[in-house]
Scaffold this active site. Structure first.
Site, mmCIF file in Angstrom:
data_model
loop_
_atom_site.group_PDB
_atom_site.id
_atom_site.type_symbol
_atom_site.label_atom_id
_atom_site.label_comp_id
_atom_site.label_asym_id
_atom_site.label_seq_id
_atom_site.Cartn_x
_atom_site.Cartn_y
_atom_site.Cartn_z
ATOM 1 N N ASP A 13 0.792 -1.248 0.000
ATOM 2 C CA ASP A 13 0.000 0.000 0.000
ATOM 3 C C ASP A 13 0.823 1.297 0.000
ATOM 4 O O ASP A 13 0.554 2.207 0.815
ATOM 5 C CB ASP A 13 -0.963 0.008 1.213
ATOM 6 N N LYS A 115 -6.998 -5.013 -2.922
ATOM 7 C CA LYS A 115 -7.704 -5.576 -1.764
ATOM 8 C C LYS A 115 -8.613 -4.513 -1.178
ATOM 9 O O LYS A 115 -8.404 -3.316 -1.420
ATOM 10 C CB LYS A 115 -6.696 -6.069 -0.717
ATOM 11 N N CYS A 160 -1.824 -2.824 7.775
ATOM 12 C CA CYS A 160 -1.772 -3.757 6.643
ATOM 13 C C CYS A 160 -0.490 -4.582 6.616
ATOM 14 O O CYS A 160 -0.528 -5.756 6.235
ATOM 15 C CB CYS A 160 -2.009 -3.008 5.346
HETATM 16 C C1 VGL Z 1 -4.399 0.700 5.908
HETATM 17 C C2 VGL Z 1 -5.922 1.559 7.380
HETATM 18 C C3 VGL Z 1 -6.902 1.502 6.418
HETATM 19 C C4 VGL Z 1 -2.996 0.255 5.651
HETATM 20 C C5 VGL Z 1 -5.373 0.631 4.942
HETATM 21 O O1 VGL Z 1 -2.582 0.197 4.468
HETATM 22 O O2 VGL Z 1 -2.299 -0.057 6.651
HETATM 23 N N1 VGL Z 1 -4.674 1.156 7.126
HETATM 24 N N2 VGL Z 1 -6.617 1.032 5.207
#
Ligand code: VGL
Ligand code: ZN
Length: 211
Positions: A13, A115, A160
């Site tokens: 991410d 995802k 994540c």
């Molecule tokens: C994430 C919170 C919400 C992450 C993704 O990538 O850690 N954290 N969505």
């Protein structure tokens, strides 16, 4: 540490909304981008994940304001699969915020795994959604390609990266977190809990200079 042809780097991410100034900003999140680019050059196999939410996603605080009077970002509510932390609206599909950081440069990445694309289930982990049952298909992909050891980096350490590492290890992959190539969101206790959860799962934490 000697890398092997069966190793893969999983880059979690690295998206604009998780960068300083973004919708769900992670402090210093952009500092890891050059480090990840350098790391990626050392791996034959690199997989990127991309958090990818529809509008009115279950993880958005704004989705719940009608039903939960005090639904606020960073609070946790109960949803049909258990607890769910609420977030500001982030990485909405096909927006600039959902795009990878413009300086992320990994031309040889072999897979981009999206995802969190189902409106009614969030997915921190690259392997299983937050109901801890719905698979993403990544374990099957890795097994079929005989990629057996995973090095994790990216955002965020305490969400994540944490859940991807735990699921990866539980699914039988040797899983290692490259700590200085991650940054945490840092909610109350979230980093301490993550350190403990990784240690309990026997997941090693290393530094990028160890590779
Ligand atoms: C994430 C919170 C919400 C992450 C993704 O990538 O850690 N954290 N969505
Ligand atoms: Zn998300």
């Amino acid at each position: 540490m000697q890398l092997q042809p069966t190793d893969a780097l999983l880059v979690i991410d690295v998206q604009n909304d998780f960068m300083p100034g973004g919708a769900l900003a992670v402090e210093d999140g952009d500092a890891i981008v050059p480090r990840i680019n350098t790391l990626a050059k050392k791996f034959d196999h690199v997989i990127l994940t991309q958090d990818w939410h529809p509008t009115q996603h279950i993880s958005f605080a704004t989705t719940h304001t009608a039903t939960h009077a005090n639904a606020q970002p960073f609070e946790t509510i109960q949803v049909h699969y258990g607890p769910q932390t609420l977030w500001p609206e982030h990485v909405v599909q096909h927006t600039e915020g959902a795009a990878f950081h413009p300086d992320l440069h990994i031309p040889h990445a072999e897979l981009i795994l999206r995802k969190g694309f189902r409106r009614h289930i969030d997915s921190y982990s690259a392997f299983l959604e937050n109901d801890h049952r719905t698979p993403s298909g990544l374990a099957g992909y890795l097994r079929e390609r005989n990629l057996t050891r995973l090095f994790l980096c990216g955002l965020a350490y305490d969400f994540c990266v944490r859940y991807s590492a735990i699921d990866g290890q539980n699914l039988g992959f040797e899983t290692i977190v490259i700590e200085d190539a991650t940054r945490p969101v840092n909610l109350p206790n979230s980093v301490a809990e993550t350190n403990l959860a990784l240690a309990n799962a026997k997941i090693r934490r290393i530094q990028s200079t160890d590779i």
